[in-house]
Design an enzyme around this catalytic site. Structure first.
Site, PDB file in Angstrom:
ATOM      1  CD  GLU A  62      -1.309  -2.346   2.104  1.00 13.85           C
ATOM      2  OE1 GLU A  62      -2.098  -3.010   2.799  1.00 13.85           O
ATOM      3  OE2 GLU A  62      -0.086  -2.579   2.046  1.00 13.85           O
ATOM      4  CB  CYS A  89      -0.457  -4.331   8.729  1.00 11.93           C
ATOM      5  SG  CYS A  89       0.428  -2.840   8.238  1.00 11.93           S
ATOM      6  CB  ALA A 168      13.374 -38.056  -9.059  1.00 13.49           C
ATOM      7  NE  ARG A 197      17.621 -28.978  -3.768  1.00 11.31           N
ATOM      8  CZ  ARG A 197      18.753 -29.609  -4.025  1.00 11.31           C
ATOM      9  NH1 ARG A 197      19.858 -28.904  -4.279  1.00 11.31           N
ATOM     10  NH2 ARG A 197      18.807 -30.927  -4.042  1.00 11.31           N
ATOM     11  CB  THR A 209      19.634 -39.026   2.575  1.00 12.13           C
ATOM     12  OG1 THR A 209      18.566 -39.921   2.262  1.00 12.13           O
ATOM     13  CG2 THR A 209      19.970 -38.193   1.343  1.00 12.13           C
ATOM     14  CG  LEU A 217      20.389 -30.998   0.647  1.00  9.31           C
ATOM     15  CD1 LEU A 217      19.902 -31.277   2.064  1.00  9.31           C
ATOM     16  CD2 LEU A 217      19.507 -31.707  -0.375  1.00  9.31           C
TER      17      LEU A 217
END
Length: 323
Positions: A62, A89, A168, A197, A209, A217
């Site tokens: 705004e 807000c 996958a 990600r 893993t 990652l």
């Protein structure tokens, strides 16, 4: 003077709210942990100002919309409508209340996409504007507005991060080839994963893993912030993961673990979206991919570089979208 019918007004309101959503998406990678918000100011059938929330701690949508109104158009504000995808807000945070700004600018009408679930707002902004004698319409393209900020809504309403499960699999439904790691994603679909990600605040894998593959990652094949890396283990269970997300204001969690990790989230119903990439190889044996839960509703399916990417979200008929 020509008077607009309710149906015509509704169509116009939707048109400008769609523009709000377009603007809001520009803040996808920069507003967190704040929501994405777009605002459009319309007078005499044309847009005289627009803006979006660019970055947490900076001006809200705004504020930016009013700042974009030219000096020549400022006299039109008293007859203008401001469209906002999320309720303005009503509290002092890093910036002053947008509800007060709207009242002070003296617009004629306010159209809001959806109510803000944040406890310090939650209807208070709408109430303040109405008490000032300004007409307020709420719920225009509400579903789309809620979907845009689904991560923000889940974090504040369910007190946990919005969870996306991702894996996958081969064409015959295995995560690997005879229990040996195999490449399923192509360079292009790997880039899409890195984009995903970048859109999440945190990313999680299981202990096995992490110990076997030591995955980075990160978003090295895309542009954007790296998610916070987390490892699920007996010492760092789901409850601790959620606690850390709450403490660090991490609104969303991408789970990329092995079958056991993925299945633990599916079995407990702790997921909001599932993304499955299916490759072309048939391997015959290996680690079976998780089963898509019965509460999953197909949202989108597309072909990418020969692979099929399927997206699911939780069916509202089987469970609340924010459970």
């Amino acid at each position: 003077m020509y008077e607009m019918t309710e149906m015509q007004q509704a169509a116009i309101d939707e048109q400008y709210m769609r523009r709000c959503l377009q603007l809001a998406e520009c803040g996808l990678l920069t507003t967190r942990p704040n929501p994405m918000v777009g605002a459009v100011i319309v007078a005499r059938g044309r847009i005289i100002g627009e803006g979006f929330h660019v970055r947490c701690g900076e001006g809200h949508a705004e504020v930016n919309a009013f700042a974009s109104v030219s000096e020549a158009d400022e006299p039109l504000l008293h007859e203008a409508t401001i469209y906002v995808s999320l309720e303005p807000c009503a509290h002092y945070g890093k910036t002053p209340p947008c509800a007060d700004l709207i009242v002070n600018k003296g617009v004629r009408r306010v159209v809001v996409g959806c109510v803000d679930p944040f406890a310090r707002v939650q209807g208070k902004g709408i109430q303040r504007i109405r008490e000032a004698g300004i007409e307020v319409k709420v719920g225009v393209l509400e579903e789309e507005c809620r979907w845009l900020n689904r991560r923000f809504f889940t974090f504040h309403q369910s007190h946990r991060p919005y969870i996306t499960l991702k894996w996958a699999q081969t064409a015959d439904g295995f995560l690997d080839d005879h229990f040996r790691s195999t490449a399923i994603s192509t360079p292009y679909t790997k880039m899409l994963v890195h984009r995903l990600r970048a859109e999440h605040d945190a990313i999680l894998v299981g202990r096995v893993t992490e110990e076997r593959e030591h995955p980075q990652l990160n978003v090295r094949h895309w542009s954007g912030p790296n998610p916070v890396k987390m490892v699920l283990s007996s010492d760092h269970g789901i409850d601790k993961v959620f606690e850390e997300c709450q403490d660090r204001q991490l609104l969303s969690l991408l789970v990329e673990g092995g079958r056991a990790t993925l299945q633990s989230f599916i079995s407990t119903g702790l997921w909001d979206e599932i993304r499955v990439e299916t490759g072309t190889a048939i391997v015959g044996d290996g680690t079976p991919a998780p089963h898509i839960p019965p509460t999953a509703m197909l949202r989108h399916r597309e072909k990418a570089d020969g692979n099929i990417i399927t997206l699911y979200n939780k069916s509202i008929t089987n469970g609340n979208e924010n459970n």
